[in-house]
Every structure is written in structure tokens, then in C-alpha cells.
Design a protein around this motif. Sequence first.
Motif, PDB file in Angstrom:
ATOM      1  N   VAL A  27      75.649  12.993  18.115  1.00  0.00           N
ATOM      2  CA  VAL A  27      74.047  12.714  17.572  1.00  0.00           C
ATOM      3  C   VAL A  27      73.318  13.968  18.223  1.00  0.00           C
ATOM      4  O   VAL A  27      72.158  14.905  17.823  1.00  0.00           O
ATOM      5  CB  VAL A  27      73.552  11.598  17.030  1.00  0.00           C
ATOM      6  N   GLY A  28      72.742  14.076  19.192  1.00  0.00           N
ATOM      7  CA  GLY A  28      71.664  14.861  19.758  1.00  0.00           C
ATOM      8  C   GLY A  28      71.139  13.676  21.368  1.00  0.00           C
ATOM      9  O   GLY A  28      71.154  13.010  21.475  1.00  0.00           O
ATOM     10  N   ARG A  29      70.605  14.262  22.200  1.00  0.00           N
ATOM     11  CA  ARG A  29      69.594  13.469  22.849  1.00  0.00           C
ATOM     12  C   ARG A  29      68.385  14.523  23.804  1.00  0.00           C
ATOM     13  O   ARG A  29      67.935  15.636  23.217  1.00  0.00           O
ATOM     14  CB  ARG A  29      70.309  13.556  24.489  1.00  0.00           C
ATOM     15  N   PHE A  30      67.707  13.542  24.362  1.00  0.00           N
ATOM     16  CA  PHE A  30      66.144  14.353  25.052  1.00  0.00           C
ATOM     17  C   PHE A  30      66.830  15.326  25.718  1.00  0.00           C
ATOM     18  O   PHE A  30      67.129  14.305  27.030  1.00  0.00           O
ATOM     19  CB  PHE A  30      65.523  13.716  24.896  1.00  0.00           C
ATOM     20  N   LEU A  31      66.541  16.750  26.690  1.00  0.00           N
ATOM     21  CA  LEU A  31      66.897  17.032  27.438  1.00  0.00           C
ATOM     22  C   LEU A  31      65.043  17.313  28.216  1.00  0.00           C
ATOM     23  O   LEU A  31      64.840  17.885  27.341  1.00  0.00           O
ATOM     24  CB  LEU A  31      67.737  18.032  27.349  1.00  0.00           C
ATOM     25  N   LEU A  32      65.462  17.668  29.900  1.00  0.00           N
ATOM     26  CA  LEU A  32      64.300  17.895  30.168  1.00  0.00           C
ATOM     27  C   LEU A  32      64.188  19.443  30.390  1.00  0.00           C
ATOM     28  O   LEU A  32      64.747  20.278  29.892  1.00  0.00           O
ATOM     29  CB  LEU A  32      64.447  17.945  32.115  1.00  0.00           C
ATOM     30  N   SER A  33      63.083  20.472  29.829  1.00  0.00           N
ATOM     31  CA  SER A  33      63.086  21.655  30.297  1.00  0.00           C
ATOM     32  C   SER A  33      61.255  21.736  30.843  1.00  0.00           C
ATOM     33  O   SER A  33      60.643  20.750  31.701  1.00  0.00           O
ATOM     34  CB  SER A  33      62.551  21.675  28.675  1.00  0.00           C
ATOM     35  N   ALA A  34      61.115  23.018  31.033  1.00  0.00           N
ATOM     36  CA  ALA A  34      59.807  23.441  32.212  1.00  0.00           C
ATOM     37  C   ALA A  34      58.315  22.975  31.317  1.00  0.00           C
ATOM     38  O   ALA A  34      58.066  22.658  32.112  1.00  0.00           O
ATOM     39  CB  ALA A  34      59.835  24.847  30.940  1.00  0.00           C
ATOM     40  N   LEU A  55      68.950   9.062  13.715  1.00  0.00           N
ATOM     41  CA  LEU A  55      68.476   9.786  14.873  1.00  0.00           C
ATOM     42  C   LEU A  55      67.555   8.417  15.034  1.00  0.00           C
ATOM     43  O   LEU A  55      66.044   8.800  15.079  1.00  0.00           O
ATOM     44  CB  LEU A  55      67.647  11.120  14.642  1.00  0.00           C
ATOM     45  N   GLU A  56      68.042   7.271  15.797  1.00  0.00           N
ATOM     46  CA  GLU A  56      67.192   6.281  16.509  1.00  0.00           C
ATOM     47  C   GLU A  56      66.550   6.949  17.116  1.00  0.00           C
ATOM     48  O   GLU A  56      65.266   6.498  17.671  1.00  0.00           O
ATOM     49  CB  GLU A  56      68.062   5.575  17.458  1.00  0.00           C
ATOM     50  N   LYS A  57      66.862   7.816  18.777  1.00  0.00           N
ATOM     51  CA  LYS A  57      66.139   7.992  19.734  1.00  0.00           C
ATOM     52  C   LYS A  57      64.956   8.760  19.552  1.00  0.00           C
ATOM     53  O   LYS A  57      63.839   8.889  20.564  1.00  0.00           O
ATOM     54  CB  LYS A  57      66.839   8.763  21.319  1.00  0.00           C
ATOM     55  N   LYS A  58      65.157   9.404  18.416  1.00  0.00           N
ATOM     56  CA  LYS A  58      63.749  10.247  17.625  1.00  0.00           C
ATOM     57  C   LYS A  58      63.417  10.020  16.839  1.00  0.00           C
ATOM     58  O   LYS A  58      61.852  10.709  16.653  1.00  0.00           O
ATOM     59  CB  LYS A  58      64.629  12.012  17.524  1.00  0.00           C
ATOM     60  N   TRP A  74      63.680  17.738  22.281  1.00  0.00           N
ATOM     61  CA  TRP A  74      64.564  16.891  21.631  1.00  0.00           C
ATOM     62  C   TRP A  74      66.015  18.127  21.387  1.00  0.00           C
ATOM     63  O   TRP A  74      65.686  19.230  20.988  1.00  0.00           O
ATOM     64  CB  TRP A  74      64.591  15.905  19.812  1.00  0.00           C
ATOM     65  N   GLN A  75      67.601  17.666  21.841  1.00  0.00           N
ATOM     66  CA  GLN A  75      68.654  18.874  21.066  1.00  0.00           C
ATOM     67  C   GLN A  75      69.671  18.186  20.384  1.00  0.00           C
ATOM     68  O   GLN A  75      69.839  17.370  21.024  1.00  0.00           O
ATOM     69  CB  GLN A  75      68.938  19.548  22.639  1.00  0.00           C
ATOM     70  N   ASP A  76      69.814  18.335  19.075  1.00  0.00           N
ATOM     71  CA  ASP A  76      70.512  17.939  18.019  1.00  0.00           C
ATOM     72  C   ASP A  76      71.954  18.321  18.812  1.00  0.00           C
ATOM     73  O   ASP A  76      72.318  19.516  19.831  1.00  0.00           O
ATOM     74  CB  ASP A  76      70.241  18.857  17.104  1.00  0.00           C
ATOM     75  N   GLY A  77      73.403  17.302  18.281  1.00  0.00           N
ATOM     76  CA  GLY A  77      74.264  17.748  18.795  1.00  0.00           C
ATOM     77  C   GLY A  77      74.619  18.516  17.636  1.00  0.00           C
ATOM     78  O   GLY A  77      74.338  17.809  16.987  1.00  0.00           O
ATOM     79  N   PRO A  78      76.151  18.233  17.613  1.00  0.00           N
ATOM     80  CA  PRO A  78      76.950  19.097  16.738  1.00  0.00           C
ATOM     81  C   PRO A  78      76.851  18.456  15.350  1.00  0.00           C
ATOM     82  O   PRO A  78      76.998  19.084  14.784  1.00  0.00           O
ATOM     83  CB  PRO A  78      78.724  19.306  17.367  1.00  0.00           C
ATOM     84  N   LEU A  79      77.266  17.389  15.026  1.00  0.00           N
ATOM     85  CA  LEU A  79      76.692  16.474  14.007  1.00  0.00           C
ATOM     86  C   LEU A  79      75.873  16.672  12.994  1.00  0.00           C
ATOM     87  O   LEU A  79      75.599  16.811  11.717  1.00  0.00           O
ATOM     88  CB  LEU A  79      77.493  15.407  14.769  1.00  0.00           C
TER      89      LEU A  79
END
Length: 269
Positions: A76-83, A131-134, A88-93
Motif C-alpha cells: 500500500v505504501g508508507r511514510f518515509l523520512l526525507s530532508a 490508505l489508513e496511515k495517510k 508518503w510514498q505509494d506502494g505498488p498497489l
Amino acid sequence: MSKTIDQYRIAKAPYYRRVADEVELFEAAYSVRMPMMLKGPTGCGKTRFVEYIAHKLGKPLITVACNEDMTASDLVGRFLLSASGTEWQDGPLAIGARHGAIVYLDEIVEARQDTTVVIHPLTDNRRMLPLEKKGELLHAHPDFQIVISYNPGYQSLMKDLKQSTKQRFGALDFTYPDHATETEIVAHESGVAAEIADKLVSISERSRNLKGHGLDEGLSTRMLIYAGSLIAKGVHPLAACRVALVRPITDDPDMRDALDAAVGTFFNK
């Protein structure tokens, strides 16, 4: 984002040899966006079929090789650390649902059942992905379709699909082609002469008769192509078959001897 989704487009038409009416049936299923399930032994052409169909329909294809460590967030996707903090980064689905791709979940039963249930809202009339986390309810693009595959011969009661999942899909059965068709495929894909391809297919047919009698599965079309490719590069057929066919499929000494003998009847020293 167009650049990202365009990377999933198949530029060159994959070689696929039709066996029956599977192409027409799949195209009809896609026209109503029916989720599809491809069932058949490993190496019989399920993945190549999906690639061929995606190219024929002009749709991006996102392939996910399922495994037991795959989580719902991987799909589905997840939050990722950035500068700048977290993004949020979408997963393949989610990418496929958002941009109208065909998403192919290969060997779906290898994933945990608590992971595969995330596809359920996309496989009925809702066609949505929470996208529950988002905090987003993603409605699938009109072109989106989900396709899954698995090998029923390898499944146990612990690793089969739930009925609640199976009944959300249409299904196509795949098996190994008839002798002449498989010979044509092996010759085309490996570059060996038709005479050599014919012998490789004959060896595979003998091995498939041993399924359940010492072998869990017979030699696949993919393995025959590997052997043919080695022969086309100048490897002696006996050595090519030993490396690409016999040694990978079994560790049992008696079964190896039986398969080596089968190879020897077609490729004499």
C-alpha cells in the motif's frame, strides 16, 4: 508522476504463443475490469501472458513477487523520512490504483493472509484502497485491474487462498502446451533448432509423468528454454541438460540417475 508510471510500460511486444482462447477471455474480463486469477504450474507462461496482455492493451504493468515477509505497507505504501521531514510514498498497489495500471501479484499465496486482505476493497464494486496511515480513501482509476497468480500443485491447507479471496476473481487455468506448441516456444526463445527443441520437450514430458512419483513438479517450459539457450551457446546437450534440467529439480540420487538416463536416450554422447 507520469515518468514514474511510464517506466512500467512494456515497450516491446513480448513473445507469447496462444494456446486456446485465453487472450480473448482475458480481454473480455479487462473490458469489465474483472479481477483475474491465473492458475498453473511454475514456468508454464503465466507471467509472460500478463506481460503480453499488458502490452496488447497498452497499459502499464506493475509486478510484485509475493513472499512471506511482505507486509501490507509494502503493497500500500508508507511514510518515509526525507530532508524536509516525512513524506508518503505509494506502494505498488497504490501506484497502480492511482494511475490505472495492471497490478500483477505473482505467487499470491506466498504472502501472509493478513497482507493479502488489503486487496479486497479493490476487487469488488467499491474499487477503492484505504490508505489508513495517510488518511486517504483512494478510488481506483477506471483503467486499473488486479491480477494474481499461483500454482495450486504446491499449496497446502495452510498456504491456500481463502474462499473470500478466490471468489472475488475470475480464473484462467494454465498448463504446459502441447508437444508441437511447446517445441515452437522453446526453439523461438532459446535459439536452438526445432530438432533439439523437440528432444528437450520429450524429456520434459517424461519428467512430468514422474510428478507424484519422486518429483514434486515436472520440468517447466522455462527450464527447457534455459537448457536450449546453453546448447545454442555451444554447450554439449548432456551438460546443458544436467545443469539446467536435472540438477535444479531434484537432489535425490536415484531420481537424478533416472532423469540423466532419459536425457541420454535423446542426446547420445
